[in-house]
Design an enzyme around this catalytic site. Sequence first.
Site, PDB file in Angstrom:
ATOM      1  N   PHE A 154      -4.929  -0.422  41.851  1.00 48.54           N
ATOM      2  CA  PHE A 154      -5.511   0.769  42.495  1.00 48.54           C
ATOM      3  C   PHE A 154      -4.482   1.883  42.570  1.00 48.54           C
ATOM      4  O   PHE A 154      -4.203   2.458  43.601  1.00 48.54           O
ATOM      5  CB  PHE A 154      -6.067   0.396  43.884  1.00 48.54           C
ATOM      6  CG  PHE A 154      -7.120   1.347  44.372  1.00 48.54           C
ATOM      7  CD1 PHE A 154      -8.345   1.436  43.729  1.00 48.54           C
ATOM      8  CD2 PHE A 154      -6.889   2.164  45.481  1.00 48.54           C
ATOM      9  CE1 PHE A 154      -9.326   2.312  44.175  1.00 48.54           C
ATOM     10  CE2 PHE A 154      -7.856   3.051  45.935  1.00 48.54           C
ATOM     11  CZ  PHE A 154      -9.075   3.122  45.286  1.00 48.54           C
ATOM     12  N   GLY A 155      -3.899   2.172  41.407  1.00 44.17           N
ATOM     13  CA  GLY A 155      -3.006   3.330  41.287  1.00 44.17           C
ATOM     14  C   GLY A 155      -3.851   4.541  40.929  1.00 44.17           C
ATOM     15  O   GLY A 155      -5.049   4.593  41.219  1.00 44.17           O
ATOM     16  N   ARG A 156      -3.226   5.485  40.238  1.00 42.23           N
ATOM     17  CA  ARG A 156      -3.931   6.731  39.916  1.00 42.23           C
ATOM     18  C   ARG A 156      -5.259   6.500  39.193  1.00 42.23           C
ATOM     19  O   ARG A 156      -6.281   7.075  39.540  1.00 42.23           O
ATOM     20  CB  ARG A 156      -3.026   7.619  39.046  1.00 42.23           C
ATOM     21  CG  ARG A 156      -1.932   8.314  39.799  1.00 42.23           C
ATOM     22  CD  ARG A 156      -1.025   9.063  38.820  1.00 42.23           C
ATOM     23  NE  ARG A 156      -0.336   8.108  37.982  1.00 42.23           N
ATOM     24  CZ  ARG A 156       0.909   7.701  38.190  1.00 42.23           C
ATOM     25  NH1 ARG A 156       1.612   8.205  39.167  1.00 42.23           N
ATOM     26  NH2 ARG A 156       1.461   6.811  37.386  1.00 42.23           N
ATOM     27  N   ILE A 157      -5.235   5.661  38.140  1.00 45.57           N
ATOM     28  CA  ILE A 157      -6.447   5.509  37.319  1.00 45.57           C
ATOM     29  C   ILE A 157      -7.507   4.680  38.060  1.00 45.57           C
ATOM     30  O   ILE A 157      -8.700   5.013  38.040  1.00 45.57           O
ATOM     31  CB  ILE A 157      -6.102   4.930  35.925  1.00 45.57           C
ATOM     32  CG1 ILE A 157      -5.122   5.875  35.210  1.00 45.57           C
ATOM     33  CG2 ILE A 157      -7.371   4.751  35.081  1.00 45.57           C
ATOM     34  CD1 ILE A 157      -4.544   5.351  33.888  1.00 45.57           C
ATOM     35  N   THR A 178       0.107  -3.619  46.580  1.00 45.82           N
ATOM     36  CA  THR A 178       0.243  -3.121  47.950  1.00 45.82           C
ATOM     37  C   THR A 178      -1.092  -2.545  48.402  1.00 45.82           C
ATOM     38  O   THR A 178      -1.697  -1.756  47.669  1.00 45.82           O
ATOM     39  CB  THR A 178       1.324  -2.025  48.053  1.00 45.82           C
ATOM     40  OG1 THR A 178       1.468  -1.406  46.770  1.00 45.82           O
ATOM     41  CG2 THR A 178       2.642  -2.548  48.504  1.00 45.82           C
ATOM     42  N   THR A 236      -9.103  -0.967  29.982  1.00 46.81           N
ATOM     43  CA  THR A 236      -8.541   0.252  29.380  1.00 46.81           C
ATOM     44  C   THR A 236      -7.045   0.303  29.654  1.00 46.81           C
ATOM     45  O   THR A 236      -6.419   1.336  29.445  1.00 46.81           O
ATOM     46  CB  THR A 236      -9.188   1.522  29.996  1.00 46.81           C
ATOM     47  OG1 THR A 236      -9.065   1.445  31.421  1.00 46.81           O
ATOM     48  CG2 THR A 236     -10.647   1.660  29.616  1.00 46.81           C
ATOM     49  N   ARG A 238      -3.998  -2.515  29.215  1.00 40.09           N
ATOM     50  CA  ARG A 238      -3.244  -3.036  28.063  1.00 40.09           C
ATOM     51  C   ARG A 238      -3.897  -4.344  27.640  1.00 40.09           C
ATOM     52  O   ARG A 238      -4.261  -5.170  28.492  1.00 40.09           O
ATOM     53  CB  ARG A 238      -1.783  -3.303  28.432  1.00 40.09           C
ATOM     54  CG  ARG A 238      -0.895  -2.074  28.445  1.00 40.09           C
ATOM     55  CD  ARG A 238      -0.659  -1.500  27.047  1.00 40.09           C
ATOM     56  NE  ARG A 238       0.201  -0.325  27.079  1.00 40.09           N
ATOM     57  CZ  ARG A 238      -0.234   0.938  27.199  1.00 40.09           C
ATOM     58  NH1 ARG A 238      -1.522   1.197  27.300  1.00 40.09           N
ATOM     59  NH2 ARG A 238       0.635   1.941  27.196  1.00 40.09           N
ATOM     60  N   GLU A 267      -3.174  -5.018  18.802  1.00 40.13           N
ATOM     61  CA  GLU A 267      -3.724  -3.836  18.132  1.00 40.13           C
ATOM     62  C   GLU A 267      -2.999  -3.580  16.824  1.00 40.13           C
ATOM     63  O   GLU A 267      -1.774  -3.711  16.785  1.00 40.13           O
ATOM     64  CB  GLU A 267      -3.585  -2.611  19.059  1.00 40.13           C
ATOM     65  CG  GLU A 267      -4.444  -2.745  20.298  1.00 40.13           C
ATOM     66  CD  GLU A 267      -4.220  -1.641  21.324  1.00 40.13           C
ATOM     67  OE1 GLU A 267      -3.630  -0.601  20.965  1.00 40.13           O
ATOM     68  OE2 GLU A 267      -4.638  -1.829  22.467  1.00 40.13           O
ATOM     69  N   HIS A 285      -8.526   2.246  21.349  1.00 38.63           N
ATOM     70  CA  HIS A 285      -7.491   2.775  22.261  1.00 38.63           C
ATOM     71  C   HIS A 285      -7.607   4.307  22.409  1.00 38.63           C
ATOM     72  O   HIS A 285      -6.696   5.045  22.027  1.00 38.63           O
ATOM     73  CB  HIS A 285      -6.092   2.354  21.792  1.00 38.63           C
ATOM     74  CG  HIS A 285      -5.071   2.395  22.887  1.00 38.63           C
ATOM     75  ND1 HIS A 285      -4.032   1.506  22.987  1.00 38.63           N
ATOM     76  CD2 HIS A 285      -4.926   3.238  23.954  1.00 38.63           C
ATOM     77  CE1 HIS A 285      -3.290   1.800  24.046  1.00 38.63           C
ATOM     78  NE2 HIS A 285      -3.825   2.850  24.654  1.00 38.63           N
ATOM     79  N   GLY A 287      -8.266   5.889  25.401  1.00 43.26           N
ATOM     80  CA  GLY A 287      -8.167   6.286  26.812  1.00 43.26           C
ATOM     81  C   GLY A 287      -7.753   7.728  27.052  1.00 43.26           C
ATOM     82  O   GLY A 287      -8.418   8.461  27.771  1.00 43.26           O
TER      83      GLY A 287
END
Length: 324
Positions: A154-157, A178, A236, A238, A267, A285, A287
């Site tokens: 649950f970071g930026r993306i 965290t 989306t 890795r 890939e 890929h 994104g």
Amino acid sequence: MKPKVFLTREIPPAVLAFLREHTDLTLNPADRVLSRAEIIAGLQGRDALLCNITDAISAELIAAVPSLRVIANFGVGFNNIDVAAATARKIPVTNTPGVLTEATADIAFALLLATARRLGEGERLVRSQQWTGWNPMQMLGTDVTGATLGLIGFGRIGQAMAKRARGFDLNVIYWNRTRLSTAEEAAFGVTFRPFDEVVATANFLSLHVAYNPETHHLIGENQFATMLPSAILINTARGPIVDEKALVEALRTQQIAGAGLDVFEKEPALEPALYTLNQVVVIPHLGSATIGTRTKMGMLAAQNLLAACSGQRPPHCVNPQIYL
Ligand code: 8YV
């Protein structure tokens, strides 16, 4: 004196123009992935490397270029670089966080919708000219509205996904190393749950963690065994975060219902069954693949690189301990 830069692949024109103005730029003339030997040769006597996730920047490569002063990655993920080896030589490694958040969340949400509503299959049917007309039972998909979206990371993306999920009345649960504060959770409208519970209860499970030794095969046989048979996995982040062989097995045995994938373990090769399984939507890929986003990524990489070459700490340095 302009810093001498080696760029491994062509990037958007506005960034190339900026780099040509502010640096002494050498660009890989062949638009393909270079070998280690080619990167080493291109970098000789140069100050800076501007590279992509398809370039493996190993300890051996770093050791072979005594003039190297900065490694600027074009991308937020940097698992292609041996950061420990760079740190040992006090070479800053930089990335491009923030500017690709929205584009990547858009692709993740697009994959969620496409997989739930069987867009890949539908498109293949129409293009094959085999569609015989509307049928009340044809290609019945999964409802998105009201379903539970599980976010791993649950970071930026991940947070940008949660924002999109609101518009679709999704119930969002998340796991993150965290936990957020209660106020932040309330602002995003999300609920924290232990990792295993998110995996086992999500209708849509979307991955948004960085790839590192701890997240290698984070989703594998054990996780697929607990997922809902109606669940759809979205990746989306890795490829190697998911055990691709186990994924194929889970899809084949209908342990889960589908997968929407932008990234893969090896890939550009896919686990062979992924080319044919109908309940999978696969894209190459993409994104961050919009001209605006890639331009911002390039400009950020250029700023990082220029700062490092002028002896300053770059705005997005992943090994800041070298400046202590
Ligand atoms: C980029 C990505 O396309 O930023 C990342 O981590 O995976 C993609 O957005 C890639 O990094 C290009 O090098």
